[in-house]
Design a protein around this motif. Structure first.
Motif, PDB file in Angstrom:
ATOM      1  N   ARG A   3       7.927  -3.931  18.608  1.00 54.22           N
ATOM      2  CA  ARG A   3       8.067  -2.556  18.115  1.00 54.22           C
ATOM      3  C   ARG A   3       7.460  -2.507  16.724  1.00 54.22           C
ATOM      4  N   THR A   4       6.769  -1.398  16.410  1.00 51.90           N
ATOM      5  CA  THR A   4       6.162  -1.236  15.097  1.00 51.90           C
ATOM      6  C   THR A   4       6.551   0.096  14.481  1.00 51.90           C
ATOM      7  N   PHE A   5       6.351   0.170  13.178  1.00 47.49           N
ATOM      8  CA  PHE A   5       6.597   1.405  12.421  1.00 47.49           C
ATOM      9  C   PHE A   5       5.635   1.410  11.247  1.00 47.49           C
ATOM     10  N   SER A   6       4.997   2.550  11.008  1.00 48.67           N
ATOM     11  CA  SER A   6       4.150   2.714   9.835  1.00 48.67           C
ATOM     12  C   SER A   6       4.197   4.177   9.422  1.00 48.67           C
ATOM     13  N   GLU A   7       4.435   4.372   8.127  1.00 46.58           N
ATOM     14  CA  GLU A   7       4.509   5.732   7.614  1.00 46.58           C
ATOM     15  C   GLU A   7       4.045   5.732   6.161  1.00 46.58           C
ATOM     16  N   PRO A   9     -18.127  -4.283  10.495  1.00 48.22           N
ATOM     17  CA  PRO A   9     -17.099  -3.241  10.496  1.00 48.22           C
ATOM     18  C   PRO A   9     -16.276  -3.383   9.216  1.00 48.22           C
ATOM     19  N   HIS A  10     -16.016  -2.258   8.545  1.00 46.92           N
ATOM     20  CA  HIS A  10     -15.310  -2.293   7.259  1.00 46.92           C
ATOM     21  C   HIS A  10     -14.069  -1.407   7.351  1.00 46.92           C
ATOM     22  N   HIS A  11     -12.908  -2.034   7.276  1.00 43.49           N
ATOM     23  CA  HIS A  11     -11.636  -1.316   7.297  1.00 43.49           C
ATOM     24  C   HIS A  11     -11.209  -1.139   5.849  1.00 43.49           C
ATOM     25  N   ARG A  12     -11.356   0.078   5.348  1.00 44.90           N
ATOM     26  CA  ARG A  12     -11.132   0.345   3.926  1.00 44.90           C
ATOM     27  C   ARG A  12      -9.975   1.307   3.725  1.00 44.90           C
ATOM     28  N   ASP A  13      -9.001   0.885   2.919  1.00 49.21           N
ATOM     29  CA  ASP A  13      -7.862   1.728   2.553  1.00 49.21           C
ATOM     30  C   ASP A  13      -7.129   2.297   3.758  1.00 49.21           C
ATOM     31  N   VAL A  14      -6.965   1.483   4.784  1.00 43.11           N
ATOM     32  CA  VAL A  14      -6.241   1.912   5.980  1.00 43.11           C
ATOM     33  C   VAL A  14      -4.813   1.363   5.936  1.00 43.11           C
ATOM     34  N   SER A  15      -3.969   1.898   6.776  1.00 48.76           N
ATOM     35  CA  SER A  15      -2.605   1.396   6.891  1.00 48.76           C
ATOM     36  C   SER A  15      -2.629  -0.014   7.472  1.00 48.76           C
ATOM     37  N   PRO A  16      -1.891  -0.941   6.874  1.00 48.97           N
ATOM     38  CA  PRO A  16      -1.795  -2.269   7.490  1.00 48.97           C
ATOM     39  C   PRO A  16      -1.206  -2.167   8.898  1.00 48.97           C
ATOM     40  N   THR A  74       0.854  -1.184   0.000  1.00 51.81           N
ATOM     41  CA  THR A  74       0.000   0.000   0.000  1.00 51.81           C
ATOM     42  C   THR A  74       0.894   1.240   0.000  1.00 51.81           C
ATOM     43  N   PRO A  75       0.335   2.436   0.018  1.00 50.83           N
ATOM     44  CA  PRO A  75       1.184   3.628   0.110  1.00 50.83           C
ATOM     45  C   PRO A  75       1.934   3.740   1.435  1.00 50.83           C
ATOM     46  N   PHE A  76       1.660   2.829   2.368  1.00 48.44           N
ATOM     47  CA  PHE A  76       2.326   2.843   3.664  1.00 48.44           C
ATOM     48  C   PHE A  76       3.481   1.853   3.693  1.00 48.44           C
ATOM     49  N   LEU A  77       4.541   2.221   4.386  1.00 44.11           N
ATOM     50  CA  LEU A  77       5.627   1.302   4.722  1.00 44.11           C
ATOM     51  C   LEU A  77       5.307   0.833   6.127  1.00 44.11           C
ATOM     52  N   THR A  78       5.018  -0.445   6.281  1.00 45.12           N
ATOM     53  CA  THR A  78       4.581  -1.005   7.557  1.00 45.12           C
ATOM     54  C   THR A  78       5.573  -2.069   7.993  1.00 45.12           C
ATOM     55  N   HIS A  80       8.953   3.295  -1.269  1.00 47.74           N
ATOM     56  CA  HIS A  80       9.284   2.123  -0.453  1.00 47.74           C
ATOM     57  C   HIS A  80      10.737   1.700  -0.632  1.00 47.74           C
ATOM     58  N   ALA A  81      11.198   1.631  -1.859  1.00 42.19           N
ATOM     59  CA  ALA A  81      12.561   1.149  -2.124  1.00 42.19           C
ATOM     60  C   ALA A  81      13.601   2.050  -1.457  1.00 42.19           C
ATOM     61  N   GLU A  82      13.346   3.337  -1.452  1.00 40.64           N
ATOM     62  CA  GLU A  82      14.288   4.281  -0.862  1.00 40.64           C
ATOM     63  C   GLU A  82      14.294   4.233   0.658  1.00 40.64           C
ATOM     64  N   ARG A  83      13.176   3.853   1.275  1.00 46.80           N
ATOM     65  CA  ARG A  83      13.027   3.946   2.723  1.00 46.80           C
ATOM     66  C   ARG A  83      13.145   2.618   3.473  1.00 46.80           C
ATOM     67  N   LEU A  84      12.890   1.512   2.790  1.00 46.18           N
ATOM     68  CA  LEU A  84      12.733   0.226   3.467  1.00 46.18           C
ATOM     69  C   LEU A  84      13.952  -0.210   4.277  1.00 46.18           C
ATOM     70  N   ALA A  85      15.108  -0.287   3.681  1.00 43.53           N
ATOM     71  CA  ALA A  85      16.293  -0.823   4.385  1.00 43.53           C
ATOM     72  C   ALA A  85      16.638   0.001   5.617  1.00 43.53           C
ATOM     73  N   ASP A  86      16.655   1.318   5.498  1.00 44.28           N
ATOM     74  CA  ASP A  86      16.977   2.172   6.653  1.00 44.28           C
ATOM     75  C   ASP A  86      15.918   2.056   7.743  1.00 44.28           C
ATOM     76  N   ALA A  87      14.645   1.967   7.342  1.00 44.54           N
ATOM     77  CA  ALA A  87      13.571   1.855   8.327  1.00 44.54           C
ATOM     78  C   ALA A  87      13.676   0.548   9.108  1.00 44.54           C
ATOM     79  N   VAL A  88      13.996  -0.538   8.437  1.00 46.78           N
ATOM     80  CA  VAL A  88      14.144  -1.833   9.122  1.00 46.78           C
ATOM     81  C   VAL A  88      15.338  -1.778  10.081  1.00 46.78           C
TER      82      VAL A  88
END
Length: 188
Positions: free
Chosen positions: A31-35, A159-166, A17-21, A41-49
């Motif tokens: 610990r969690t992270f979502s942005e 309950p319908h969770h639509r287009d939310v961050s994972p 999705t548009p979120f990096l989770t 994603h490709a630019e942010r993933l390795a550093d975020a992990v």
């Protein structure tokens, strides 16, 4: 000395999705992270992990990896899958796939829950799940692309969770409970 009976460190990641989770769990913590990163994603993933592991205070190594397999954008889904498979190979650990839709249930959801992502042109990619303990326990209506009206009727008054961050922990727990080593990617 680490307890050999303790569950291993587990990393979960989703870039469908548009979120990096991200989520990481270890004996005694999580610990969690979502942005929202759009298409970065490709630019942010390795550093975020790496940052997530540093914040958690655990060595940069997991005993298993859970990856969200989509549905999502072609590039987004492949970024996460490639990174997870690369780490899995480097660390010699399994990479378990689970539908990104399972991360949309959220950790606090209980009972039947409808989840969906916009698939454009009046379509959604959705599923209905039975959730127990914050984890998908049963697939009521399997993930599929459907017209929005059809999915709305299928979901009824749930309950319908639509287009939310994972939710990273929901994804991680689903992967640990029933993730598969033989998985395929799904695209919107």
């Amino acid at each position: 000395m680490p307890d050999p009976a303790a569950p291993p460190v587990t990393l979960a990641l989703d870039t469908a999705t548009p979120f990096l989770t991200l989520a990481v769990t270890w004996p005694g913590g999580e610990r969690t992270f979502s942005e929202e990163v759009g298409r970065a994603h490709a630019e942010r993933l390795a550093d975020a992990v790496a940052s997530l592991f540093a914040e958690a205070g655990v060595p940069f190594r997991a005993g298993r990896i859970v990856v969200g397999t989509g549905p999502g954008s072609y590039t987004g889904v492949r970024v996460g899958a490639s990174y997870a498979l690369g780490l899995g190979r480097a660390w010699g650990v399994p990479v378990l796939g689970v539908s990104t839709l399972e991360g949309l249930v959220g950790g606090a959801a209980e009972g039947r829950v409808a989840v969906s992502l916009d698939a454009r042109r009046g379509q959604v990619y959705g599923a209905v799940y039975e959730v127990r303990g914050g984890v998908v326990a049963e697939v009521v209506h399997a993930p599929a692309k459907r017209p929005l009206e059809e999915f709305g009727a299928l979901a009824g008054g749930l309950p319908h969770h639509r287009d939310v961050s994972p939710d990273g922990l929901a994804l991680l727990r689903a992967g640990v409970k029933h993730g598969r080593e033989a998985w395929e990617l799904a695209y919107l």
